[in-house]
Design an enzyme around this catalytic site. Structure first.
Site, PDB file in Angstrom:
ATOM      1  N   GLY A 244       0.782  -1.254   0.010  1.00  0.00           N
ATOM      2  CA  GLY A 244      -0.015   0.051  -0.047  1.00  0.00           C
ATOM      3  C   GLY A 244       0.805   1.448  -0.067  1.00  0.00           C
TER       4      GLY A 244
ATOM      5  N   CYS B 247       5.045  -6.278   1.448  1.00  0.00           N
ATOM      6  CA  CYS B 247       5.665  -4.747   1.614  1.00  0.00           C
ATOM      7  C   CYS B 247       4.667  -4.145   2.938  1.00  0.00           C
ATOM      8  CB  CYS B 247       5.422  -4.165   0.483  1.00  0.00           C
ATOM      9  SG  CYS B 247       6.373  -2.762   0.408  1.00  0.00           S
ATOM     10  N   TYR B 248       3.743  -3.447   2.628  1.00  0.00           N
ATOM     11  CA  TYR B 248       3.141  -2.749   3.636  1.00  0.00           C
ATOM     12  C   TYR B 248       2.235  -3.845   4.643  1.00  0.00           C
ATOM     13  CZ  TYR B 248      -0.022   0.133   6.110  1.00  0.00           C
ATOM     14  OH  TYR B 248      -1.016   1.006   7.339  1.00  0.00           O
TER      15      TYR B 248
ATOM     16  N   HIS C 156       7.854  -7.073  -4.008  1.00  0.00           N
ATOM     17  CA  HIS C 156       6.667  -7.567  -4.678  1.00  0.00           C
ATOM     18  C   HIS C 156       6.630  -8.577  -5.575  1.00  0.00           C
ATOM     19  CE1 HIS C 156       4.063  -4.122  -3.366  1.00  0.00           C
ATOM     20  NE2 HIS C 156       5.296  -3.440  -3.373  1.00  0.00           N
TER      21      HIS C 156
ATOM     22  N   GLU D 223       4.569 -10.300  -6.922  1.00  0.00           N
ATOM     23  CA  GLU D 223       3.394 -10.513  -7.903  1.00  0.00           C
ATOM     24  C   GLU D 223       3.738  -9.747  -9.304  1.00  0.00           C
ATOM     25  OE1 GLU D 223       2.165  -6.891  -5.333  1.00  0.00           O
ATOM     26  OE2 GLU D 223       3.495  -8.614  -5.161  1.00  0.00           O
TER      27      GLU D 223
ATOM     28  N   ASP E  32     -17.911 -10.877 -23.497  1.00  0.00           N
ATOM     29  CA  ASP E  32     -18.478 -10.879 -22.127  1.00  0.00           C
ATOM     30  C   ASP E  32     -20.025 -11.409 -22.194  1.00  0.00           C
ATOM     31  OD1 ASP E  32     -16.168 -10.065 -21.336  1.00  0.00           O
ATOM     32  OD2 ASP E  32     -16.507  -8.151 -21.132  1.00  0.00           O
TER      33      ASP E  32
ATOM     34  N   LYS F 227     -10.886 -10.643 -17.709  1.00  0.00           N
ATOM     35  CA  LYS F 227     -11.113 -11.031 -19.028  1.00  0.00           C
ATOM     36  C   LYS F 227     -10.783 -12.139 -19.780  1.00  0.00           C
ATOM     37  CE  LYS F 227     -12.792  -8.819 -22.976  1.00  0.00           C
ATOM     38  NZ  LYS F 227     -14.309  -8.328 -22.996  1.00  0.00           N
TER      39      LYS F 227
END
Length: 516
Positions: A58, A85-86, A173, A175, A231, A372
């Site tokens: 964050g 992290c945060y 991070h 990710e 979609d 998506k």
């Protein structure tokens, strides 16, 4: 409609720009996960506890007066926890207030991670590898029950674990793609530490969703507005799989579709997918309502309101409809529950937003927990032709927001021809699948040109193509210069009214993919 399986991971959002990436990485292991604000009432999950919890990074400092706090109820679940992290810093700060302080040297970008203990979380990670840092604070004092398992030259505490509990934290991070072994770290947490097996697949999603739709609808009927996009088509196919001809689809020609699109898509729905669909040509109604309007938000609202009128008229005489099928996706859901409340509105969502209350239709949103690319995977399993599944996204307001001025039939004709040349050449030169989305825009700019010996004063068309995974971020596509030159030449020679073509080389952020 909630499709949460019994084995899943809860992601608590502390405001990181990368939170959605955490979810995407976890789902790549066929593990279901959900993002919720850090202050979520966790009692909502009492009947279906997560198998693990990840706390995101964050932008705040844990020492800020109004800093997001540690939701200690996560420990009541007695499941593994990973702070990023945060999320790591708040673990230390909660136990020892003041243990986190501003670092003498901030750490942003690539850094070399040195692994001190390669068991559990850092299993199969080289002793030294590149990670992505993004922090101005660091932990100066680690709580007694934690031990360091990795460090960098600038961060003594780069990764930790609790000595008794399955609680872990990383200062970097994992990710983001810049962390070379980040995916392996998240895999270690999800599969080895949380003991999840990765059984959440497109097939399992379809099976559970079809069952839920049948139970929800019973003997009632569902109406579904089709846009011609992936979609809504996947939503209609899922519902049709569940309840057959209790579904009625409506496909409206709003006059803002691409060249020959209405008939082509209608044929697909009727002849290939065997969907019960009613095609309605309401182009005159839409174009009359848009006459003279230049503001993009007003265009969206007008198009949405007219669609509602057309939709309402189409079903007003049939009271058997009790449900409305809608193609809401997970990014839309996430943005509406950000950790500080709904995200700032950059522009109205492309989908038609809401129907009049007097219609009294309950929503069915089968893909509201999917990204998506996950929707596309489900579509493939449902037998939707791959050529259609791979179609680039197309906004609900259609060409109405790709004409950066008032919308007229003449301008629509120009833009349709430009778009058709651009897209057809991308296909013919095997570049269509190399980009995530390609589009043409008619600019409110006329400029001087020379054709033959005559002076022209005609419109400028802008071409845009981007590469992306899910549209949340995007880079402009580096299409070959000879290709762009050829397309530009075709457009100027074949579309009377266009004498200049430009190519958009801006990324998202800071730009958006669409121009309006």
């Amino acid at each position: 409609m909630q499709h949460r399986p019994s084995d899943w991971i809860l992601i608590l959002d502390y405001g990181s720009q990368y939170t959605q990436l955490i979810a995407r990485r976890i789902r790549e292991f066929n593990i279901y996960c959900e993002i919720h604000p850090f202050n979520k009432d966790l009692s909502d999950f009492e009947n279906n506890l997560p198998s693990g919890v990840i706390m995101s990074g964050g932008p705040s400092s844990v020492n800020d007066e109004d800093a997001p706090y540690l939701n200690t109820n996560v420990f009541d679940f007695e499941v593994p926890v990973l702070g990023i992290c945060y999320g790591l810093q708040i673990l230390a700060h909660h136990i020892i207030p003041g243990s986190v302080e501003k670092a003498e040297r901030r750490e942003f970008g690539r850094s070399d991670l040195i692994v001190d203990d390669d068991s559990d979380l850092l299993s199969n990670i080289p002793e030294e590898s590149v990670v992505w840092m993004s922090h101005g604070d660091h932990i100066k004092k680690l709580p007694a029950d934690y031990e360091i398992i990795a460090h960098t030259d600038n961060a003594r505490v780069a990764a930790v674990r609790h000595v008794n509990e399955k609680i872990f934290g990383v200062q970097f991070h994992p990710e983001v793609v810049h962390t070379v072994y980040g995916k392996q770290i998240l895999k270690n947490f999800a599969l080895d530490i949380c003991k999840l097996e990765g059984t959440w697949t497109a097939e399992s999603f379809i099976e559970s969703t079809v069952k839920e739709i049948r139970e929800q609808v019973g003997n009632d009927r569902v109406v579904c507005g089709l846009s011609g996009g992936v979609d809504s088509t996947v939503v209609a196919s899922l519902i049709h799989e569940a309840i057959g001809d209790q579904l009625q689809c409506i496909f409206v020609d709003n006059g803002l579709l691409r060249k020959n699109e209405f008939q082509k898509v209608l044929d697909l729905y009727e002849k290939e997918l065997n969907l019960p669909v009613k095609g309605i040509d309401a182009s005159d109604q839409f174009l009359e309502a848009l006459k003279g309007v230049t503001d993009p938000e007003k265009k969206r609202k007008i198009i949405g309101n007219v669609f509602i009128d057309v939709f309402d008229e189409a079903i007003s005489n049939d009271k058997s409809f009790k449900f409305l099928g809608q193609g809401t996706l997970y990014p839309d859901v996430i943005e509406s529950i950000s950790f500080k409340g709904p995200s700032a509105t950059i522009k109205s969502h492309h989908n038609v937003g809401g129907l009049p209350e007097e219609m009294n239709l309950s929503l069915i949103e089968p893909v509201r927990e999917l990204f998506k690319d996950e929707v596309r995977n489900v579509g493939r399993k449902l037998g939707i032709p791959d050529g259609f599944i791979k179609r680039h996204p197309f906004p609900g307001p259609g060409l109405g927001i790709r004409i950066l001025s008032d919308v007229t039939r003449d301008k629509l004709t120009l833009l349709r021809e430009v778009d058709d040349i651009f897209i057809s050449e991308l296909r013919s030169q095997d570049l269509y699948d190399e980009v995530w989305q390609a589009l043409a825009v008619l600019l409110p700019v006329q400029s001087v040109g020379v054709m033959g010996d005559e002076r022209t004063y005609e419109y400028t068309a802008a071409l845009r193509a981007v590469t992306s995974v899910d549209g949340m971020t995007a880079d402009w596509a580096h299409l070959p210069h000879p290709f762009l030159a050829y397309v530009s030449n075709r457009i100027i020679n074949e579309v009377p009214g266009i004498n200049r073509v430009v190519y958009d080389v801006s990324s998202k952020p800071p730009s958006t993919i669409e121009w309006e």
